[in-house]
Design an enzyme around this catalytic site. Structure first.
Site, PDB file in Angstrom:
ATOM      1  N   GLU A 101      40.472  37.280  82.569  1.00  0.00           N
ATOM      2  CA  GLU A 101      41.594  36.893  81.699  1.00  0.00           C
ATOM      3  C   GLU A 101      41.443  35.519  81.065  1.00  0.00           C
ATOM      4  OE1 GLU A 101      45.622  36.784  83.251  1.00  0.00           O
ATOM      5  OE2 GLU A 101      46.374  36.562  81.215  1.00  0.00           O
TER       6      GLU A 101
ATOM      7  N   ASP B 123      41.617  39.702  86.936  1.00  0.00           N
ATOM      8  CA  ASP B 123      42.772  38.829  86.702  1.00  0.00           C
ATOM      9  C   ASP B 123      42.860  37.910  87.918  1.00  0.00           C
ATOM     10  OD1 ASP B 123      45.113  37.585  86.090  1.00  0.00           O
ATOM     11  OD2 ASP B 123      46.109  39.400  85.377  1.00  0.00           O
TER      12      ASP B 123
ATOM     13  N   ILE C 185      44.833  35.416  88.791  1.00  0.00           N
ATOM     14  CA  ILE C 185      46.192  35.409  89.355  1.00  0.00           C
ATOM     15  C   ILE C 185      47.044  36.273  88.441  1.00  0.00           C
ATOM     16  CG2 ILE C 185      48.241  34.076  89.955  1.00  0.00           C
ATOM     17  CD1 ILE C 185      46.528  31.710  90.655  1.00  0.00           C
ATOM     18  N   ASP C 186      47.477  37.417  88.929  1.00  0.00           N
ATOM     19  CA  ASP C 186      48.391  38.265  88.169  1.00  0.00           C
ATOM     20  C   ASP C 186      49.787  38.009  88.717  1.00  0.00           C
ATOM     21  OD1 ASP C 186      48.993  40.349  86.256  1.00  0.00           O
ATOM     22  OD2 ASP C 186      49.533  41.534  88.006  1.00  0.00           O
TER      23      ASP C 186
ATOM     24  N   THR D 261      51.396  34.927  87.285  1.00  0.00           N
ATOM     25  CA  THR D 261      51.308  33.461  87.237  1.00  0.00           C
ATOM     26  C   THR D 261      52.687  32.799  87.169  1.00  0.00           C
ATOM     27  OG1 THR D 261      49.128  33.549  86.236  1.00  0.00           O
ATOM     28  CG2 THR D 261      50.354  31.520  85.904  1.00  0.00           C
TER      29      THR D 261
ATOM     30  N   ASP E 152      44.933  43.375  83.742  1.00  0.00           N
ATOM     31  CA  ASP E 152      46.164  43.643  84.506  1.00  0.00           C
ATOM     32  C   ASP E 152      46.061  44.963  85.282  1.00  0.00           C
ATOM     33  OD1 ASP E 152      47.710  41.439  83.311  1.00  0.00           O
ATOM     34  OD2 ASP E 152      47.785  42.667  81.492  1.00  0.00           O
TER      35      ASP E 152
HETATM   36  C1  IPD Z   1      51.550  39.320  83.588  1.00  0.00           C
HETATM   37  C2  IPD Z   1      52.204  39.990  84.761  1.00  0.00           C
HETATM   38  C3  IPD Z   1      53.573  40.501  84.381  1.00  0.00           C
HETATM   39  C4  IPD Z   1      53.518  41.426  83.214  1.00  0.00           C
HETATM   40  C5  IPD Z   1      52.813  40.786  82.035  1.00  0.00           C
HETATM   41  C6  IPD Z   1      51.427  40.303  82.460  1.00  0.00           C
HETATM   42  P1  IPD Z   1      49.915  37.264  84.179  1.00  0.00           P
HETATM   43  O1  IPD Z   1      50.254  38.850  83.926  1.00  0.00           O
HETATM   44  O2  IPD Z   1      51.420  41.078  85.209  1.00  0.00           O
HETATM   45  O3  IPD Z   1      54.166  41.218  85.440  1.00  0.00           O
HETATM   46  O4  IPD Z   1      54.841  41.788  82.872  1.00  0.00           O
HETATM   47  O5  IPD Z   1      52.703  41.740  81.017  1.00  0.00           O
HETATM   48  O6  IPD Z   1      50.772  39.716  81.380  1.00  0.00           O
HETATM   49  O7  IPD Z   1      50.116  36.573  82.863  1.00  0.00           O
HETATM   50  O8  IPD Z   1      50.824  36.780  85.220  1.00  0.00           O
HETATM   51  O9  IPD Z   1      48.490  37.348  84.593  1.00  0.00           O
HETATM   52 CA    CA Z   2      48.030  39.628  84.381  1.00  0.00          CA
HETATM   53 CA    CA Z   3      46.660  36.188  85.057  1.00  0.00          CA
END
Ligand code: IPD
Ligand code: CA
Ligand code: CA
Length: 260
Positions: free
Chosen positions: A68, A84, A86-87, A89, A211
């Site tokens: 990412e 990813d 940290i998913d 963030t 994701d």
């Molecule tokens: C996000 C998270 C969030 C989702 C967003 C993503 P990130 O990823 O998964 O739950 O609703 O569409 O982009 O930015 O925390 O890696």
């Molecule tokens: Ca993510």
């Molecule tokens: Ca992320």
């Protein structure tokens, strides 16, 4: 290439990335903004990604990597790691434990390994093609609920006003049809929650490959279904995701169609 060795590497890098994230968890940290004021990245997202990528590059120098935080290496390679670091963030930056490290591995564009590790909740989801899916080494399966009216659903809102507006229409309709809707804030965990039956279905618009690549194989190995909103095959560049226990997939597709 040996599937078990690839799976062990995915577990190793997820753990290493999770260890880096935990070093900054609960503490104040440097936050930068990406596509909008709500799209955050912290110094630990970058550090975790670097740690993960270094291990993979060392072990598998011929593999491609899509990660990412602005990293794309040889996406035409036979094996491509989709990461990813940290998913979730926003949760992470606000000291919520609902975040994860998501590591998917594609072989000729098909997910064959997925690991999603939520270090602050001590939960690790693992799947490899043909081997089933596990949570902390125990086999998991999707739920057996057959109606939206008895279901708990998940969704998420990508950082884009138009997408948020459209998803609020789906949300507004499904909240009346389901038992409940939850919004965790980590797409990778939303998918794992479908895989182990805490959710019966999850949908979101605007997602990216990092994701969902790990979640795709974790759900399918747990007996569920992953598609776009129309039931089409989910590909690397698909953005609208619908996943479920399989039993309510058609009803979810119809509900999304009717709401729009
Ligand atoms: C996000 C998270 C969030 C989702 C967003 C993503 P990130 O990823 O998964 O739950 O609703 O569409 O982009 O930015 O925390 O890696
Ligand atoms: Ca993510
Ligand atoms: Ca992320």
């Amino acid at each position: 290439m040996e599937l078990d060795a690839l799976k062990q590497t995915a577990i190793e890098v997820a753990q290493a990335g999770g260890d880096v994230a935990m070093q900054g968890f609960g503490q104040s940290k440097q936050i930068d903004f990406k596509s909008s004021d709500t799209d955050l990245v912290t110094e630990f997202d970058r550090k975790a990604q670097e740690t993960i990528v270094n291990i993979i590059r060392e072990k598998y120098p011929t593999h491609g990597i899509l990660a990412e935080e602005d990293l794309s290496i040889d996406l035409d390679a036979e094996y491509v790691w989709v990461i990813d670091p940290i998913d979730g963030t926003t949760n992470y930056a606000h000291h919520s434990p609902i975040f994860s490290v998501s590591i998917g591995l594609l072989h000729q564009n098909d997910p064959i390994v997925g690991v999603v590790y939520a270090p602050a909740m001590s939960e690790m989801f693992v799947a490899a093609k043909g081997q089933g899916a596990t949570l902390n080494d125990m086999p998991i399966q999707v739920s057996n609920i057959g109606k939206i009216s008895q279901s708990v659903l998940g969704t998420g809102f990508y950082y884009d006003d138009q997408i948020i507006k459209k998803n609020l229409v789906y949300f507004g309709s499904l909240i009346h049809q389901s038992r409940a809707i939850r919004r965790l804030g980590s797409a990778a965990l939303d998918m794992c929650w479908v895989a182990m039956g805490r959710f019966d279905s999850y949908w979101e618009m605007g997602l990216n490959a990092w994701d969902v690549t790990a979640g795709r194989i974790i759900i399918s190995e747990a007996g569920g279904l992953v598609s776009d909103f129309e039931g089409g095959k989910y590909e690397l560049d698909t953005h609208n995701l619908l996943c479920s226990n399989g039993l309510i997939h058609d009803e979810m597709m119809a509900a999304l169609r009717e709401a729009s």
